[in-house]
Structures are given as structure tokens and as C-alpha cells.
Scaffold this motif. Structure first.
Motif, PDB file in Angstrom:
ATOM      1  N   HIS A   1      -4.616  -5.485   7.072  1.00 17.88           N
ATOM      2  CA  HIS A   1      -4.170  -4.489   6.105  1.00 17.88           C
ATOM      3  C   HIS A   1      -4.637  -3.093   6.512  1.00 17.88           C
ATOM      4  O   HIS A   1      -5.746  -2.911   7.014  1.00 17.88           O
ATOM      5  CB  HIS A   1      -4.735  -4.806   4.721  1.00 17.88           C
TER       6      HIS A   1
ATOM      7  N   ASP B   1      -4.761  -3.422  -2.889  1.00 21.06           N
ATOM      8  CA  ASP B   1      -5.203  -3.770  -1.538  1.00 21.06           C
ATOM      9  C   ASP B   1      -5.833  -2.625  -0.743  1.00 21.06           C
ATOM     10  O   ASP B   1      -6.308  -2.838   0.372  1.00 21.06           O
ATOM     11  CB  ASP B   1      -4.014  -4.316  -0.729  1.00 21.06           C
ATOM     12  N   HIS B   2      -5.825  -1.402  -1.282  1.00 13.03           N
ATOM     13  CA  HIS B   2      -6.303  -0.258  -0.496  1.00 13.03           C
ATOM     14  C   HIS B   2      -7.767  -0.421  -0.080  1.00 13.03           C
ATOM     15  O   HIS B   2      -8.141  -0.112   1.057  1.00 13.03           O
ATOM     16  CB  HIS B   2      -6.141   1.038  -1.287  1.00 13.03           C
TER      17      HIS B   2
ATOM     18  N   ASN C   1       0.804  -1.226   0.000  1.00  8.42           N
ATOM     19  CA  ASN C   1       0.000   0.000   0.000  1.00  8.42           C
ATOM     20  C   ASN C   1       0.837   1.277   0.000  1.00  8.42           C
ATOM     21  O   ASN C   1       0.302   2.377   0.112  1.00  8.42           O
ATOM     22  CB  ASN C   1      -0.959   0.002   1.196  1.00  8.42           C
ATOM     23  N   HIS C   2       2.141   1.140  -0.115  1.00 10.27           N
ATOM     24  CA  HIS C   2       3.015   2.305  -0.307  1.00 10.27           C
ATOM     25  C   HIS C   2       3.018   2.767  -1.757  1.00 10.27           C
ATOM     26  O   HIS C   2       3.524   3.852  -2.085  1.00 10.27           O
ATOM     27  CB  HIS C   2       4.443   1.978   0.118  1.00 10.27           C
ATOM     28  N   ASN C   3       2.490   1.912  -2.663  1.00 14.23           N
ATOM     29  CA  ASN C   3       2.406   2.229  -4.096  1.00 14.23           C
ATOM     30  C   ASN C   3       3.760   2.577  -4.704  1.00 14.23           C
ATOM     31  O   ASN C   3       3.849   3.342  -5.672  1.00 14.23           O
ATOM     32  CB  ASN C   3       1.421   3.383  -4.343  1.00 14.23           C
TER      33      ASN C   3
ATOM     34  N   THR D   1      -4.167   1.309   5.226  1.00 12.75           N
ATOM     35  CA  THR D   1      -3.740   2.234   4.188  1.00 12.75           C
ATOM     36  C   THR D   1      -3.890   3.659   4.689  1.00 12.75           C
ATOM     37  O   THR D   1      -4.577   3.911   5.686  1.00 12.75           O
ATOM     38  CB  THR D   1      -4.592   2.046   2.912  1.00 12.75           C
TER      39      THR D   1
ATOM     40  N   GLY E   1      -4.458   0.861  -6.405  1.00  8.33           N
ATOM     41  CA  GLY E   1      -3.636  -0.238  -5.907  1.00  8.33           C
ATOM     42  C   GLY E   1      -4.503  -1.425  -5.568  1.00  8.33           C
ATOM     43  O   GLY E   1      -5.716  -1.297  -5.352  1.00  8.33           O
TER      44      GLY E   1
ATOM     45  N   LYS F   1      -8.236   4.777   1.474  1.00 10.57           N
ATOM     46  CA  LYS F   1      -8.841   3.636   0.790  1.00 10.57           C
ATOM     47  C   LYS F   1      -9.119   3.890  -0.685  1.00 10.57           C
ATOM     48  O   LYS F   1      -9.328   2.935  -1.440  1.00 10.57           O
ATOM     49  CB  LYS F   1     -10.157   3.252   1.479  1.00 10.57           C
TER      50      LYS F   1
ATOM     51  N   SER G   1      -8.564  -2.397   3.070  1.00  7.20           N
ATOM     52  CA  SER G   1      -7.712  -2.033   4.201  1.00  7.20           C
ATOM     53  C   SER G   1      -8.433  -1.081   5.147  1.00  7.20           C
ATOM     54  O   SER G   1      -9.424  -0.440   4.779  1.00  7.20           O
ATOM     55  CB  SER G   1      -6.425  -1.365   3.692  1.00  7.20           C
TER      56      SER G   1
END
Length: 357
Positions: free
Chosen positions: A252, A263-264, A15-17, A254, A261, A257, A267
């Protein structure tokens, strides 16, 4: 892991992209929420997937169908400098650094370069026998996620770990793994080094597909500590997992949201993560021990809300008590459990109405 204290892992994942600034902000958010550890992912996309591997359904839904899984993962890799900066920020903020390696080289690098004490094995690697063998031959303690797995697959993975932990002398084979798993040495090694995480590998996971009671099935089947890697929305399901005995909780999170990405969307945001941590600590305090007893705070209420035997009307000494007894608060007199015995007695003195017996 502390006895009686759930290890809360704030899963930053990818989630840091690909942004160092975002990765550092994720560390800050996890620390401010009170999590015990913040976890990232360490991989080289070219070692992980073939060129033509398609995206998973949830990845298409969250990011669109353009490009392959390889394209997506290349943009989410963390290089050496990024790892170092993240580890330094974790040390500054007093939160444990973790990262899930997806290959042998990454695992060794995380342990040797950054002193990572325990390796988190993602659910997708539970059938990666060579990877499991390498980790256990190095003696690494592991947290093994079991998403998408049957009990048989979990057992086979544990058998590989057991074989490597005890440094089996016969050549690796499924038969050798099973013999190690069934041995006392193998079981002892697993008990010292392995935590199992129940997991439903869907993003987000519908509550009706989570099957939290499978945590107990894992505990009974393998006699190992169990936890929960959660992909549901919100905090209620992970709190329930803690109430059911999870010793590790992974969730998870973020910064936003709505960011692009994979997984955001599934999370927690920083505020929700903070609520989860507070909730887990409250549940821990509420769980207590298995012994049923009254608390010190309850003791002062016992005499006020319990009842005692009283007489319902005035009677004279020597009169029978049968037919004149009642039960009223407070509970500072004879217990109502003595009612039937008292009915066969006679008054030892004169009583006014409502007098304790």
C-alpha cells in the motif's frame, strides 16, 4: 511476470478517497517510484456489504466509529469515468493498471473494458466460492491473496479454481472440486494461471504476526509461485520477502499518511515507495543463482588475500623443510593445503627468508 524479476504492485487501493485528482496523482507517484503496476479496487458497496455491517477495528481506529462500513465504502467507489481516466493515465506513464474486483460483474468489466491481464483476488474473497468459480470459468489468470486463511482454506479455493479451469462436467460440489484439484489437468491449469500471496490482514500488521516463512509453506504445499502482500510499516519486511523468494510484492502507498481514510496510516509515502522499489531491485541483483562460485570481481582479490607456502629462514639445498615452513600472502605460490606434504620434502635449492617454496 518476467523471469527473475519481482512484480512490484503499488497498492493505491482506496487511498484516492474518492477523488479523481488524487487517483491520478497516485498513478504518477507509482510510476515515478518505478513500480511495475498500480492497483486500485473496483466494487459497488451495495453488492459488497449489508447495510448494518460494522467497520473493522482498524477502520474505526483510523476513521472513527461514526457510520457503517457501507457508508465508508460508498464514499470510496470509483465510477466508470474515474476508471477510464486512471487507465489512460497509466498508459501515459507506462505503468500497468490493475484493480481488485469484488464481484463477477466488476471482474468481467475490468478484463473486457480495460484488457486487464490478471485478476487480483483479495484475501476476503478466498472463501467466496461462486466468485472464484466465475473467474476461473472465464479462464482469468489470478493472483490469490491468502490473508486470514489456513492451508486447508487455500486448498479449497484452489480446488474451485482447478475445477473451473478444466471446465469440469459434473455439477459443482466440494467433491468435484477436490477431484479436479487432485487431477493432473487441474494441477497443470493452476500452475499456468495462479500466483499465491502470503498476507497478514491487519493494518498495520505487527512484524511478529507476519510469519514470512509461511511463504515457503505455501510453495511446498501447492507447488505454485508465491509472493507477499505486505501491511507492515516500512520497507524491511517486504525486502525480506523478496530475499525469501517472493515473485510478486504488493504494498500500500499513499500521497500523505495523515489523510483521512482506512488505509493511509499503514501505507508508504511516495519517497518510501521509491526506496522500496530500489531496494527490491538491489536484492534481486544480489540473489543471483544457487551455484556457489567466485565472481569475476573476486578473482583479482584471490591472489592478494590468500596465502602461499614460504620459508621462515634461509636454508640450503638439500635441507629438510619440516620446521621451516610458514604461510604468507600473496597467494601466488604453492597452496598452504600442501603444507603437510611439503614437510616431508627437502629444499630443491637455496632459499632466503620469505621466499616462496
Amino acid at each position: 511476470m518476467s523471469e527473475g524479476k519481482v512484480l512490484i504492485i503499488a497498492e493505491a487501493g482506496v487511498n484516492h478517497n474518492g477523488s479523481l485528482d488524487m487517483a491520478l496523482r497516485l498513478v504518477d507517484a507509482a510510476a515515478e517510484a518505478g513500480a511495475d503496476a498500480v492497483k486500485f479496487q473496483t466494487f459497488r458497496a451495495s453488492r459488497l456489504v449489508r447495510r448494518d455491517t460494522p467497520k473493522a477495528r482498524y477502520q474505526v481506529e483510523n476513521m472513527g466509529g461514526e457510520g457503517t462500513q457501507l457508508d465508508m465504502l460508498r464514499a470510496l467507489e470509483m465510477d466508470e469515468a474515474m476508471h477510464g481516466a486512471v487507465v489512460d493515465r497509466c498508459a501515459q506513464r507506462g505503468i500497468r493498471f490493475l484493480s481488485s474486483p469484488f464481484d463477477e460483474e466488476s471482474a468481467d468489466w475490468l478484463v473486457e473494458r480495460f484488457g486487464m491481464e490478471r485478476v487480483k483476488i483479495p484475501s476476503g474473497e478466498i472463501t467466496n466460492g461462486p466468485f472464484l468459480l466465475h473467474l476461473a470459468r472465464r479462464g482469468y489468470p489470478v493472483i490469490l491473496s491468502t490473508g486470514m486463511s489456513t492451508l486447508g482454506e487455500v486448498e479449497e479455493a484452489l480446488a474451485v479454481l482447478a475445477y473451473a479451469y478444466v471446465q469440469g462436467e459434473e455439477p459443482p460440489s466440494r467433491e468435484a472440486f477436490l477431484r479436479a484439484f487432485c487431477s493432473q489437468r487441474g494441477q497443470d491449469a493452476l500452475g499456468k494461471r495462479v500466483v499465491l500471496l502470503h498476507c497478514t490482514s491487519e493494518y498495520p500488521a505487527p512484524p511478529e504476526q507476519v510469519n514470512l516463512k509461511a511463504m515457503e509453506a505455501l510453495r511446498v504445499a501447492f507447488g505454485l509461485p508465491v509472493g507477499f502482500s505486505d501491511h507492515t510499516e516500512g520497507v524491511d519486511v517486504p525486502l525480506a520477502a523478496v530475499a525469501l523468494g517472493a515473485c510478486v510484492l504488493e504494498k500500500h502507498f499513499t500521497l500523505d499518511k495523515t489523510l483521512p481514510g482506512p488505509d493511509h496510516k499503514a501505507s508508504l509515502d511516495p519517497g518510501e515507495l521509491q526506496s522500496l522499489v530500489r531496494g527490491v531491485r538491489r536484492v534481486e541483483r544480489a540473489l543471483g543463482g544457487a551455484r556457489k562460485r567466485f565472481s569475476p570481481e573476486e578473482e583479482q582479490n584471490r591472489s592478494l588475500v590468500r596465502r602461499s607456502l614460504v620459508v621462515n629462514r634461509g636454508i640450503r639445498r638439500g635441507e629438510p623443510l619440516e620446521g621451516v615452513l610458514g604461510v604468507k600472502r600473496p597467494g601466488t605460490g604453492r597452496s598452504p593445503m600442501e603444507y603437510w606434504a611439503a614437510c616431508s620434502e627437502v629444499a630443491e635449492r637455496d632459499y632466503d627468508a620469505d621466499d616462496f617454496l
